[in-house]
Design an enzyme around this catalytic site. Sequence first.
Site, mmCIF file in Angstrom:
data_model
loop_
_atom_site.group_PDB
_atom_site.id
_atom_site.type_symbol
_atom_site.label_atom_id
_atom_site.label_comp_id
_atom_site.label_asym_id
_atom_site.label_seq_id
_atom_site.Cartn_x
_atom_site.Cartn_y
_atom_site.Cartn_z
ATOM 1 N N HIS A 151 4.699 0.162 0.050
ATOM 2 C CA HIS A 151 5.466 -0.575 1.063
ATOM 3 C C HIS A 151 4.566 -1.639 1.678
ATOM 4 O O HIS A 151 3.351 -1.670 1.425
ATOM 5 C CB HIS A 151 6.028 0.382 2.129
ATOM 6 C CG HIS A 151 5.023 1.246 2.800
ATOM 7 N ND1 HIS A 151 4.447 2.368 2.190
ATOM 8 C CD2 HIS A 151 4.446 1.172 4.016
ATOM 9 C CE1 HIS A 151 3.593 2.931 3.020
ATOM 10 N NE2 HIS A 151 3.570 2.231 4.136
ATOM 11 N N ASP A 166 0.594 5.009 1.960
ATOM 12 C CA ASP A 166 -0.188 5.612 3.044
ATOM 13 C C ASP A 166 -1.017 6.750 2.463
ATOM 14 O O ASP A 166 -0.448 7.647 1.846
ATOM 15 C CB ASP A 166 0.748 6.155 4.134
ATOM 16 C CG ASP A 166 1.494 5.036 4.854
ATOM 17 O OD1 ASP A 166 2.574 5.313 5.413
ATOM 18 O OD2 ASP A 166 1.014 3.879 4.823
ATOM 19 N N ARG A 196 6.438 -9.104 15.942
ATOM 20 C CA ARG A 196 7.011 -7.829 15.507
ATOM 21 C C ARG A 196 6.044 -6.717 15.880
ATOM 22 O O ARG A 196 4.827 -6.917 15.857
ATOM 23 C CB ARG A 196 7.259 -7.830 13.994
ATOM 24 C CG ARG A 196 7.845 -6.531 13.480
ATOM 25 C CD ARG A 196 8.207 -6.595 11.999
ATOM 26 N NE ARG A 196 8.666 -5.271 11.567
ATOM 27 C CZ ARG A 196 7.886 -4.345 11.021
ATOM 28 N NH1 ARG A 196 6.582 -4.593 10.846
ATOM 29 N NH2 ARG A 196 8.351 -3.169 10.671
ATOM 30 N N HIS A 251 0.834 -1.201 0.000
ATOM 31 C CA HIS A 251 0.000 0.000 0.000
ATOM 32 C C HIS A 251 0.867 1.248 0.000
ATOM 33 O O HIS A 251 2.050 1.195 0.317
ATOM 34 C CB HIS A 251 -0.901 0.024 1.234
ATOM 35 C CG HIS A 251 -0.114 0.247 2.504
ATOM 36 N ND1 HIS A 251 0.597 -0.774 3.122
ATOM 37 C CD2 HIS A 251 0.114 1.372 3.227
ATOM 38 C CE1 HIS A 251 1.209 -0.280 4.199
ATOM 39 N NE2 HIS A 251 0.946 1.018 4.283
HETATM 40 C C1 LIG Z 1 -5.771 6.525 6.844
HETATM 41 C C2 LIG Z 1 -5.293 5.313 7.133
HETATM 42 C C3 LIG Z 1 -5.872 4.030 6.658
HETATM 43 C C4 LIG Z 1 -4.809 2.994 7.131
HETATM 44 C C5 LIG Z 1 -4.277 3.629 8.393
HETATM 45 C C6 LIG Z 1 -4.071 5.060 7.952
HETATM 46 C C7 LIG Z 1 -2.833 5.104 7.029
HETATM 47 C C8 LIG Z 1 -2.449 3.726 6.470
HETATM 48 C C9 LIG Z 1 -3.681 2.883 6.065
HETATM 49 C C10 LIG Z 1 -3.441 1.353 5.892
HETATM 50 C C11 LIG Z 1 -2.439 0.837 6.938
HETATM 51 C C12 LIG Z 1 -2.933 0.978 4.486
HETATM 52 C C13 LIG Z 1 -2.970 -0.568 4.293
HETATM 53 C C14 LIG Z 1 -4.412 -1.096 4.491
HETATM 54 C C15 LIG Z 1 -5.007 -0.735 5.875
HETATM 55 C C16 LIG Z 1 -6.491 -1.147 5.869
HETATM 56 C C17 LIG Z 1 -4.340 -1.564 6.998
HETATM 57 O O1 LIG Z 1 -3.712 -2.620 6.696
HETATM 58 O O2 LIG Z 1 -4.464 -1.202 8.177
HETATM 59 C C18 LIG Z 1 -4.880 0.811 6.054
HETATM 60 C C19 LIG Z 1 -5.328 1.536 7.341
HETATM 61 C C20 LIG Z 1 -6.836 1.446 7.639
HETATM 62 O O3 LIG Z 1 -7.685 1.686 6.755
HETATM 63 O O4 LIG Z 1 -7.144 1.125 8.828
HETATM 64 O O1 AKG Z 2 4.551 -2.071 10.576
HETATM 65 C C1 AKG Z 2 5.225 -1.605 9.627
HETATM 66 O O2 AKG Z 2 6.460 -1.693 9.559
HETATM 67 C C2 AKG Z 2 4.517 -0.853 8.503
HETATM 68 C C3 AKG Z 2 3.071 -0.576 8.812
HETATM 69 C C4 AKG Z 2 2.462 0.347 7.773
HETATM 70 O O3 AKG Z 2 2.978 0.551 6.681
HETATM 71 C C5 AKG Z 2 1.214 1.041 8.120
HETATM 72 O O4 AKG Z 2 0.642 0.744 9.208
HETATM 73 O O5 AKG Z 2 0.827 1.928 7.278
HETATM 74 FE FE FE2 Z 3 2.029 2.247 5.649
#
Ligand SMILES: C=C1C[C@]23C[C@H]1CC[C@H]2[C@]1(C)CCC[C@@](C)(C(=O)O)[C@H]1[C@@H]3C(=O)O
Ligand code: AKG
Ligand code: FE2
Length: 380
Positions: free
Chosen positions: A301, A247, A311, A245
């Site tokens: 990333h 951010d 982790r 993704h």
């Molecule tokens: C605005 C946001 C949505 C998420 C948290 C913040 C910034 C990063 C986003 C996220 C981590 C991107 C990957 C997918 C996601 C659903 C996750 O894995 O948590 C995303 C976050 C979210 O929507 O909760």
């Molecule tokens: O945990 C990590 O190293 C990355 C997490 C991340 O990219 C996120 O929460 O947006």
């Molecule tokens: Fe991220």
Amino acid sequence: MELSGSTLVHYPSSQPQEENEGLVFDSTNLLQMQGDMPKEFLWPSGDLVNTTQEELKEPLVDLGIMRNGDEGAIANAAELVRNACLKHGFFQVVNHGVDPNLIDAAYQQLDSIFKLPIARKLSAKRKPGGVSGYSGAHADRYSSKLPWKETFSFLYAHQSISNSQIVDYFVSVLGEDLHYTGLVYQKYCEAMKELSLVIMELLAISLGVDREHYRRFFQDGDSIMRCNYYPPCNSANLTLGTGPHTDPTSLTILHQDQVGGLEVFVDNKWLAVRPRSEALVINIGDTFMALSNGRYKSCLHRALVNTYKERRSLVYFVCPREDKVVRPPENLLCTNNEERKYPDFTWSNLFEFTQKHYRADVTTLQSFFQWQCQCSSNFI
Ligand SMILES: C=C1C[C@]23C[C@H]1CC[C@H]2[C@]1(C)CCC[C@@](C)(C(=O)O)[C@H]1[C@@H]3C(=O)O
Ligand SMILES: O=C(O)CCC(=O)C(=O)O
Ligand SMILES: [Fe+2]
């Protein structure tokens, strides 16, 4: 309206998770899971590919120069930041001024949050459409490609009249016994806010705009703090802690523990970001990419998990006030007579898009603009 390519599954929010047929995952039952991993956690091979063991060569920027006013050193640091942000948007900062004891305390409190009984964690469950609260693998939001992680997130208003907003949140959702945890994260978020404004000044200098511009834009922001807990996984090669993704937010300030797993996709390769306990990892998000008119890159990333060790990461997502209109500074455009790369938008609309309509992934910003066009054409 939901977009294809990312099916959101909403369980009735009025029902506690265990009453739904939905999956309940937390570090205890994730760990007890032996044998085949539930199919919901399987990720496509394209997302799992592990091309190299190479490391990202991101610069280590000494932020002490921002405190001692050495303009030559600041110019050098700005050049390091500029080169990194033009390419992949990642750099690490040292001598950042955040007390290492505060970072250690934040990890201790992260551990105490995720060690709570599942019922306690679910009592603070993220509500549909919001970001705050507990989430177990986002199993209440998605029905496939579940991330192998638990998260706990909360908002931090940069200019709140209350100096106990975080403490109040923790006590309200998890109870008085989490008061100290709230205090630690109150201090942690205050430190993150101050650091973010120093980095915003360095970014402005690196872009050749008024050095106060981004400071002013973010000083009354509403940021997101997220604790990530990634349990060890017997089938670590078939799942991901956090999928590929960018951010959607503006700037990310991340501390990762010493286990490793954060990777950035650069020049068609996944490159590891080396854990450095004395550093903080900074990366550009979609919103700041738009604020730089696309010059600085919001880069793909992901976070890997492993079979042998949990982790953890502490992630502070810097965001402007929700109603702020995201547009690049005038002098960024006129100096090079640049065309606008993105239309105006508000962080509120992009944030809502990621929480209610679309799972942030590799094309969030483009999908957001398409969605906005479709929404507006529906009203014509
Ligand atoms: C605005 C946001 C949505 C998420 C948290 C913040 C910034 C990063 C986003 C996220 C981590 C991107 C990957 C997918 C996601 C659903 C996750 O894995 O948590 C995303 C976050 C979210 O929507 O909760
Ligand atoms: O945990 C990590 O190293 C990355 C997490 C991340 O990219 C996120 O929460 O947006
Ligand atoms: Fe991220």
